[in-house]
Design a protein around this motif. Structure first.
Motif, PDB file in Angstrom:
ATOM      1  N   ASN A  67      -2.761  -4.105   0.231  1.00 24.56           N
ATOM      2  CA  ASN A  67      -3.367  -3.905  -1.085  1.00 24.56           C
ATOM      3  C   ASN A  67      -3.719  -5.263  -1.702  1.00 24.56           C
ATOM      4  N   VAL A  68      -4.831  -5.820  -1.267  1.00 24.12           N
ATOM      5  CA  VAL A  68      -5.235  -7.143  -1.740  1.00 24.12           C
ATOM      6  C   VAL A  68      -5.781  -7.025  -3.166  1.00 24.12           C
ATOM      7  N   PRO A  69      -5.269  -7.802  -4.119  1.00 25.61           N
ATOM      8  CA  PRO A  69      -5.791  -7.767  -5.489  1.00 25.61           C
ATOM      9  C   PRO A  69      -7.294  -8.000  -5.522  1.00 25.61           C
ATOM     10  N   MET A  70      -7.976  -7.293  -6.422  1.00 27.51           N
ATOM     11  CA  MET A  70      -9.437  -7.323  -6.462  1.00 27.51           C
ATOM     12  C   MET A  70      -9.976  -8.730  -6.679  1.00 27.51           C
ATOM     13  N   GLY A  71      -9.332  -9.515  -7.522  1.00 27.90           N
ATOM     14  CA  GLY A  71      -9.806 -10.882  -7.763  1.00 27.90           C
ATOM     15  C   GLY A  71      -9.831 -11.700  -6.496  1.00 27.90           C
TER      16      GLY A  71
ATOM     17  N   ASP B 144       0.838  -1.193   0.000  1.00 28.67           N
ATOM     18  CA  ASP B 144       0.000   0.000   0.000  1.00 28.67           C
ATOM     19  C   ASP B 144       0.878   1.251   0.000  1.00 28.67           C
ATOM     20  N   ASP B 145       0.261   2.408   0.072  1.00 28.99           N
ATOM     21  CA  ASP B 145       1.001   3.673  -0.001  1.00 28.99           C
ATOM     22  C   ASP B 145       1.896   3.909   1.202  1.00 28.99           C
ATOM     23  N   LYS B 146       1.647   3.181   2.282  1.00 30.94           N
ATOM     24  CA  LYS B 146       2.434   3.364   3.504  1.00 30.94           C
ATOM     25  C   LYS B 146       3.530   2.315   3.662  1.00 30.94           C
ATOM     26  N   GLY B 147       3.711   1.484   2.645  1.00 28.69           N
ATOM     27  CA  GLY B 147       4.742   0.452   2.725  1.00 28.69           C
ATOM     28  C   GLY B 147       4.288  -0.834   3.366  1.00 28.69           C
TER      29      GLY B 147
ATOM     30  N   VAL C 224       0.073 -11.301   7.269  1.00 29.45           N
ATOM     31  CA  VAL C 224      -1.313 -11.535   7.660  1.00 29.45           C
ATOM     32  C   VAL C 224      -2.082 -10.234   7.441  1.00 29.45           C
ATOM     33  N   ILE C 225      -3.144 -10.315   6.656  1.00 25.51           N
ATOM     34  CA  ILE C 225      -3.933  -9.131   6.307  1.00 25.51           C
ATOM     35  C   ILE C 225      -5.386  -9.403   6.641  1.00 25.51           C
TER      36      ILE C 225
END
Length: 257
Positions: free
Chosen positions: A159-163, A152-155, A207-208
């Motif tokens: 940013n999980v891919p949409m699929g 993501d923009d914060k490193g 882990v997200i």
């Protein structure tokens, strides 16, 4: 000799770039099919998915990336199961809350579908996270060789891919759950040649936890598409990306009786 699904083809219309078929058993829309149906995938197309759901095309041949994902899924699940503190932190739980990983029903046992009560949608989950003895969160396990795609923009790696979001959110929706825990193992290219030697640790995993998407609109679009094409007995138009699938379909030669 095994049945060849191409025998269900009635006609291939080059002018309309469409295949007409006649089938009596409909496959269900699984999580990996949602993105392509909606035109949100770089790896597949609506035409290809229609051919797969109709049984005309068996799907892509396996490769080292698919093999590695299959081999490492139970490894990563065990890695997480042995680290309750990692799950508590990710899920923002207190220290006195019990947390654990629920193994999925084996695919061979459930007929390759964990959602038999659903008529249009189905698929296989990678597991569940239980909190205080109850299912709380969908577990989705992924392997990737592209860390940048997840940054993501914060490193961070949120940013999980949409699929993947559509896939996991569908399973969360079907399971009546509101969030997803993605466990991602990041492999280097040489690891795909020796996946059994890869060992997960804090440097090569992330882990997200994310809330599920509102799937009502997406599922409505998919169901409308399913009713039109799969139940209607014809495919969407093929594109240049579908060259290999079309070539496979046209190569079928019915055996003379």
């Amino acid at each position: 000799m095994a049945f060849d699904g191409r025998a269900s083809i009635v006609e291939i219309i080059d002018e309309e770039k469409t295949v007409i078929f006649d089938i009596y058993r409909f496959k269900k829309i699984t999580g990996t099919k949602v993105g392509p149906i909606l035109g949100l995938s770089d790896l597949s197309t609506p035409f290809k998915v229609a051919c797969e759901l109709a049984g005309l095309y068996p799907g892509d041949k396996t490769n080292k990336y698919i093999d590695a994902g299959n081999i490492l899924e139970p490894v990563l699940r065990d890695y997480l199961a042995q680290r309750p503190s990692l799950m508590r932190k990710a899920l923002d739980l207190s220290d006195d809350q019990k947390v654990g990983v629920e193994e999925p029903v084996p695919k061979e046992t459930c007929g390759y579908d964990h959602f038999h009560n659903e008529k249009v949608f189905g698929g296989l989950v990678d597991g569940y996270i239980q909190v205080d003895g109850k299912r709380d969160t969908i577990l989705e396990i992924k392997t990737s060789h592209d860390r940048e795609k997840w940054k993501d923009d914060k490193g961070g790696y949120t940013n999980v891919p949409m699929g993947y979001m559509l896939q996991a959110s569908l399973y969360a929706e079907l399971s009546n759950l509101d969030r997803v825990l993605f466990l991602v193992g990041f492999l280097d290219e040489p690891d795909y040649d020796r996946p059994k030697q890869w060992i997960p640790d804090e440097t090569n995993t992330e882990v997200i936890v994310v809330p599920k998407l509102d799937m009502s609109g997406y599922m409505k679009q998919c169901e409308d598409w399913y009713n039109e094409y799969i139940k209607g007995g014809y495919t969407p138009e093929w594109t240049d990306k579908d060259e290999e699938v079309v070539k496979y379909l046209k190569a079928y030669k019915p055996k003379r009786r």
